[in-house]
Each structure stands twice: as structure tokens, then as C-alpha cells.
Design an enzyme around this catalytic site. Structure first.
Site, PDB file in Angstrom:
ATOM      1  N   SER A 149       0.817  -1.209   0.000  1.00  0.00           N
ATOM      2  CA  SER A 149       0.000   0.000   0.000  1.00  0.00           C
ATOM      3  C   SER A 149       0.852   1.260   0.000  1.00  0.00           C
ATOM      4  CB  SER A 149      -0.967  -0.023   1.193  1.00  0.00           C
ATOM      5  OG  SER A 149      -1.874   1.053   1.114  1.00  0.00           O
ATOM      6  N   HIS A 150       0.773   2.039   1.068  1.00  0.00           N
ATOM      7  CA  HIS A 150       1.433   3.338   1.146  1.00  0.00           C
ATOM      8  C   HIS A 150       2.841   3.248   1.717  1.00  0.00           C
ATOM      9  CE1 HIS A 150      -0.544   2.352   4.868  1.00  0.00           C
ATOM     10  NE2 HIS A 150       0.192   3.230   5.506  1.00  0.00           N
ATOM     11  N   ASP A 170      -1.880   6.822  -3.539  1.00  0.00           N
ATOM     12  CA  ASP A 170      -0.788   6.113  -2.872  1.00  0.00           C
ATOM     13  C   ASP A 170      -0.218   4.984  -3.724  1.00  0.00           C
ATOM     14  OD1 ASP A 170      -2.988   4.379  -2.635  1.00  0.00           O
ATOM     15  OD2 ASP A 170      -2.216   3.510  -0.793  1.00  0.00           O
ATOM     16  N   ASP A 195      -0.672   1.694  -4.078  1.00  0.00           N
ATOM     17  CA  ASP A 195      -1.522   0.760  -4.821  1.00  0.00           C
ATOM     18  C   ASP A 195      -2.822   1.374  -5.299  1.00  0.00           C
ATOM     19  OD1 ASP A 195      -2.561   0.909  -2.216  1.00  0.00           O
ATOM     20  OD2 ASP A 195      -3.361  -1.119  -2.293  1.00  0.00           O
ATOM     21  N   ASP A 206      -5.361   2.951  -3.679  1.00  0.00           N
ATOM     22  CA  ASP A 206      -6.631   2.899  -2.948  1.00  0.00           C
ATOM     23  C   ASP A 206      -6.827   4.074  -1.989  1.00  0.00           C
ATOM     24  OD1 ASP A 206      -4.821   2.150  -0.972  1.00  0.00           O
ATOM     25  OD2 ASP A 206      -5.821   0.265  -0.468  1.00  0.00           O
ATOM     26  N   ARG A 207      -5.830   4.924  -1.833  1.00  0.00           N
ATOM     27  CA  ARG A 207      -5.978   6.085  -0.937  1.00  0.00           C
ATOM     28  C   ARG A 207      -5.953   7.372  -1.739  1.00  0.00           C
ATOM     29  NH1 ARG A 207      -3.520   4.669   4.810  1.00  0.00           N
ATOM     30  NH2 ARG A 207      -3.591   2.416   4.687  1.00  0.00           N
ATOM     31  N   LYS A 252     -11.221   0.484  -0.899  1.00  0.00           N
ATOM     32  CA  LYS A 252     -11.186   1.928  -1.038  1.00  0.00           C
ATOM     33  C   LYS A 252     -10.586   2.260  -2.396  1.00  0.00           C
ATOM     34  CE  LYS A 252      -7.228   1.867   2.182  1.00  0.00           C
ATOM     35  NZ  LYS A 252      -7.469   0.640   2.948  1.00  0.00           N
TER      36      LYS A 252
END
Length: 541
Positions: free
Chosen positions: A113-114, A277, A279, A281-282, A376
Site C-alpha cells: 500500500s502506502h 498512494d 496501490d 486505494d488512498r 477503497k
């Protein structure tokens, strides 16, 4: 091509967190490490024989090598078909959509992710179920148990699959279908939003800066914002995914997206700024001269949702993670719809979405989404904002001022203490638990504690219970502080302190000034400095 059975043994520490298993990249590159965990997933889900899977990742270092391992293990497990994003790329929301659209059994998403990437950065693996959402706790628990009992894994001996060429190939008896990672997702976005209205906004001179942070969203943002909607060329910056994210930290917040923040707060700011971010999703939303907290963004989207075609009929309900501010609760109350408070982790929204109880969900950690997928979705949130601004023809600042006049303002901030000794973090939380029963009614500075507890969640759909989800301390008047240890780091512990202060009248105070009494109360109650050795948080968002 032969299927080989490899003898192995359990490896300590392969317990999935809220978003799968995350470790330093060299750990995943260790002997049997990735293979053990993939085999544990196959065991936990009852095998993949005859199944269709989706596989992709955010392009970080080790992404393509890991995909080749997953493909060979899927083939050895008897999977019928694996759908892979071209060059191994699939944003997390795009993977969720692809699982749902193709009615796949599930998917493997390779991302941390982030978190930073690169040879010394982080890597991660998670399984998404057939609804497109992250594996529920019941399933991740089975994975962990399987990692502790594993003795062997099966893998196909084969050359690497060509991930750069669109189309279908064979890997043993399994079909590998390489697809355009953007096309299906872009089609979904066009079905949700009024693209003509947004294109008209850009045609009238509206300006945008989207920082893809050298992460997965770059190709998606260029294809949709610039190619389809007509944003000026160059509106999307840092748009080429890099294995180390350009040596940056792909977390869309005012600290790590500092260049964007400086631009948006300066004299030459465009009308709208956003970032996504690692991947995809943010999201972070910024207007000219104004930063919109994720909590406020969720509330503003919910309050204005009916101007967007997909949500014109109204919302079924709203869900937010417990640490997220109560701004969305005030919108739900005014709209006369339910608002659910869940633990942190997008998987907790899945049952509510599948049951049709909610339409929009959000987390304070920059995650917002809806029932269009089960993750998300950063670019979805950006398009939602653009659709609202196109419909109302006002600025981000004007929209937020209008919102606060209607609902009051929940001043909000998160203070992160990163990489602290686990023993000190646990001692802080244990000390808080010991105080909970005695806190209500006590005065801390100018605040009076009205309630103190450790959050537990009873899922209204399946009746499951999740305990130990963070310590909440409420004060008279709507102020609140939440303490929680994060599950997204890879070293030490991260203490997150969530601070909230409700003001029904004042709208323009600096958030840290407005929250000063809550910050002081948090220190007085928890002894953060004594337990962490830190005079200040590492990151304030």
C-alpha cells in the site's frame, strides 16, 4: 513442465494484518518465505483447483518476480485461469473490480500500500475474496494457522510468463490472460460519474494537479483525467510507476506529498489538487489554500452525493472506521440514514456493502470508497470531487465552508509515533486499559471525560465480534482522543493518536490550535512521552 513438491517448514511471523502480510522486501525474498505464505492461502481457501484468479500489484520492487511464483503455484494447485494486469500492474481497486466483473474465485494483490518500496523497502501479499474485498478475519486466521503447520508446497517448473504482451498464454494446463490494467476500471468510472460535466469543467479553464507519487495510479489518472476528460497535459505528475516510487514515500498526506501541498498553498495554485498512494486505494484532496481531511472528505461526498449519477437516488447508509471523525455521522443524521462505526480495516465494510446497508465508506487514513467495488478507491474519490465541483460550480474552499456552516466543524488530526519499541507501546496501551473504569467524570485540563472504553465491534450482518480495536476517550462537548497500535508497519510499533474537537460555530481555526486541549489531555492521560521517549510525533496529518 513438472509439478514439484518442495519440503519446507513453518516460518515465524507470517500472521496477516488488517491488509494481508507485510514485511521488508528482503524477508519476502528469503528461502521459501513467499511460497510458504501462498501455499497457506491455498490451504485456507480450500484449494484453487478449477478456479479463476486475478493477480496483480502496484509495481514495487519484487512485484514481477513474486507474480511469477504465484502463477506457477496456481498452476500447480490446478487453477484453470489466472487474469494478470499487463506488466504485473493492477491497482487495488481495479483488481477488486476485475474479480467482481469476471466472477473470479478471488485474487492475490501484491502491495504494501502506502509503505515505501525498493530493495530495502516493504512488500506485501493479500488475498481478496470473490466479492472483491479483503479476506475477512476468519479467513486470515486460517491462513496463519496454515503457516504454522506447513510441511510442503507445490510449484510448477516452468519459464517465466510474458507479462508484457496482451492476450492468452498457457502455463501447464492453466490459462494466463494478460489484460490492460486500466480499461475495465476506466469503463466503470464512466458508468458512475458525469464525464461530460467534468470535461466541461476542464474546457472552461478549471486546473488540476494530480500527484501519482510514482505509484500505480499514474497510468489510470493519465488515461482518465488527461486523455478522456481533457485536463491539460502535465496535470498528472510523477505518473510513471517506479519500483522504489522514485525513492519517495507513496503515502498521500501533507507530509509525504509536500510538493503538492506547497503548490496548493502558494500564489500559483491550480483549482484542485489530489494525490494517490502506492496501490491506488488512498487519496488526498486539496483545494486552493485548503487541505481537506479524509474525515471531512467522506462527510462532504456523502452530503453532496445526489449530484453524481450513480448516487442520485440517495445513499443507503454511511460507514466509517472508528478512529475517523464523527463528521459523517452528522450528515447521516440529517439525511435520516444509518451510520456504522467499524474497526480499522476495509474488510469490515465488506459485509455492510454486500448486505446493501451502506453505499459510501471511509477511513481517516485517506481511504474512501463505495459499493462499486469492495476496496477503497483513490481515483474514484478524486472523480467524485470533480463531479461535485462540476455540478455546483464552486471551489473546494467554498464547498467546505458551506458544509461547516450546515454541520459544524469536526477539527481533526492524527499524530503518529513510528518505529517505537514494541514494549513501550504495549505498556502505554496496558496502562490505558487499567485506567478506563476510573476515567469517566474526571477533569483533564479544561476537558471532562464522559466515556472511556476499548472499542469492540459486533458485525450486524454475520454476528462476528472483533475486540481490542482501539481505546476511546470521549469528553463533554464532542471532543475525543483514540489510541491505537497500527498493523501496517513492518518494524517496531506505530502508535496512532487520533484527536477530535467539535465546534458548531468557528470554522477557520488552525486544526492544531483548536485541538490543543485534546492534545494536552492525551499526554496527561497516556504518558506518551514517558512510554515512547518522543517529544513530538513523527508525522502529523
Amino acid at each position: 513442465m513438472n509439478i514439484v513438491t518442495v519440503n519446507t517448514q513453518p516460518i515465524d511471523g507470517q500472521k496477516p494484518g488488517t491488509s494481508g502480510l507485510r514485511k521488508r522486501t528482503p524477508v519476502f525474498q528469503g528461502r521459501h518465505y513467499l511460497e510458504n505464505f501462498i501455499q497457506a492461502i491455498w490451504t485456507a481457501v480450500g484449494g484453487v483447483e478449477g478456479r479463476t484468479l486475478v493477480v496483480g500489484g502496484d509495481g514495487r520492487y519484487f512485484n514481477t518476480q513474486a507474480i511469477q511464483v504465484v502463477l506457477r503455484m496456481a498452476a500447480a494447485g490446478g487453477a484453470t485461469r489466472v487474469i494478470v494486469g499487463q506488466d504485473g500492474i493492477l491497482s487495488t481497486p481495479a483488481a477488486s473490480h476485475l474479480i467482481r466483473k469476471r466472477k473470479a474465485f478471488g485474487g492475490i494483490i501484491l502491495s504494501a500500500s502506502h509503505n515505501p518500496g525498493g530493495p530495502d523497502g516493504d512488500f506485501g501479499v493479500k488475498f481478496n475474496a470473490s466479492n472483491g474485498g479483503p479476506a475477512p478475519e476468519s479467513l486470515t486466521a486460517k491462513m496463519f494457522e496454515a503457516t504454522k503447520a506447513i510441511t510442503e508446497y507445490r510449484i510448477l517448473e516452468a519459464h517465466d510468463v510474458d507479462l508484457s504482451t496482451l492476450g492468452e498464454q498457457s502455463l501447464g494446463t492453466m490459462a494466463v490472460e494478460v489484460v490492460d490494467p486500466v480499461a475495465d476500471y476506466a469503463e466503470l468510472m464512466e458508468s458512475l460519474f458525469d464525464f461530460e460535466a467534468i470535461a466541461s469543467l476542464f474546457a472552461d479553464g478549471f486546473t488540476l494537479r494530480f500527484d501519482a507519487m510514482h505509484a500505480v495510479t499514474g497510468p489510470y489518472a493519465r488515461a482518465i483525467l488527461e486523455d478522456r476528460l481533457g485536463a491539460a497535459r502535465g496535470s498528472v505528475v510523477n505518473g510513471t510507476p517506479l519500483p522504489d516510487f522514485g525513492q519517495g514515500h507513496p503515502d498521500p498526506n501533507p507530509i509525504w506529498a509536500r510538493d503538492l501541498m506547497d503548490l496548493m498553498m502558494g500564489p500559483d495554485a491550480p483549482d484542485f489538487g489530489a494525490a494517490s498512494d502506492g496501490d491506488g486505494d488512498r487519496n488526498m484532496i486539496v483545494g486552493r489554500g485548503i487541505y481537506v481531511t479524509p474525515s471531512d472528505s467522506l462527510a462532504a461526498l456523502a452530503a453532496n452525493a445526489t449530484v453524481v449519477p450513480a448516487y442520485a437516488g440517495g445513499l443507503k447508509g454511511i460507514a466509517r472506521s472508528m478512529p475517523t471523525s464523527a463528521a459523517a455521522d452528522r450528515v447521516a443524521e440529517k439525511l435520516g440514514i444509518a451510520c456504522y462505526e467499524t474497526p480499522t480495516g476495509w474488510k469490515f465494510f465488506g459485509n455492510l456493502l454486500d448486505a446493501g446497508r451502506v453505499t459510501i465508506c471511509g477511513e481517516e487514513s485517506a481511504g474512501t470508497g463505495s459499493d462499486h467495488v469492495r476496496e477503497k478507491d483513490g481515483l474514484w474519490a478524486v472523480l467524485f470531487w470533480l463531479n461535485i465541483l462540476a455540478a455546483k460550480r464552486i471551489s473546494v474552499a467554498e464547498l467546505m465552508e458551506e458544509h461547516w456552516r450546515t454541520y459544524g466543524r469536526n477539527y481533526y488530526s492524527r499524530h503518529d509515533y513510528e518505529g517505537i519499541p514494541t514494549e513501550g507501546a504495549n505498556a502505554l496501551m496496558d496502562g490505558l486499559r487499567a485506567k478506563l473504569a476510573d476515567l469517566p467524570g474526571t477533569k483533564v485540563g479544561g476537558l471532562v471525560v464522559s466515556q472511556a472504553d476499548e472499542f469492540a465491534y459486533d458485525d450486524p450482518v454475520d454476528g462476528s465480534r472483533s475486540e481490542g480495536q482501539g481505546i476511546r476517550i470521549h469528553f463533554d462537548g464532542g471532543a475525543r482522543v483514540v489510541f491505537r497500535l497500527s498493523g501496517t508497519g513492518t518494524e517496531g510499533a506505530t502508535l496512532r493518536v487520533y484527536l477530535e474537537f467539535f465546534d458548531p460555530v468557528t470554522m477557520t481555526m488552525d486544526a492544531q490550535v483548536a485541538l490543543a486541549p485534546v492534545i494536552a489531555a492525551a499526554e496527561a492521560i497516556a504518558g506518551i512521552k514517558a512510554h515512547t521517549g518522543r517529544d513530538a510525533p513523527d508525522v502529523i496529518t
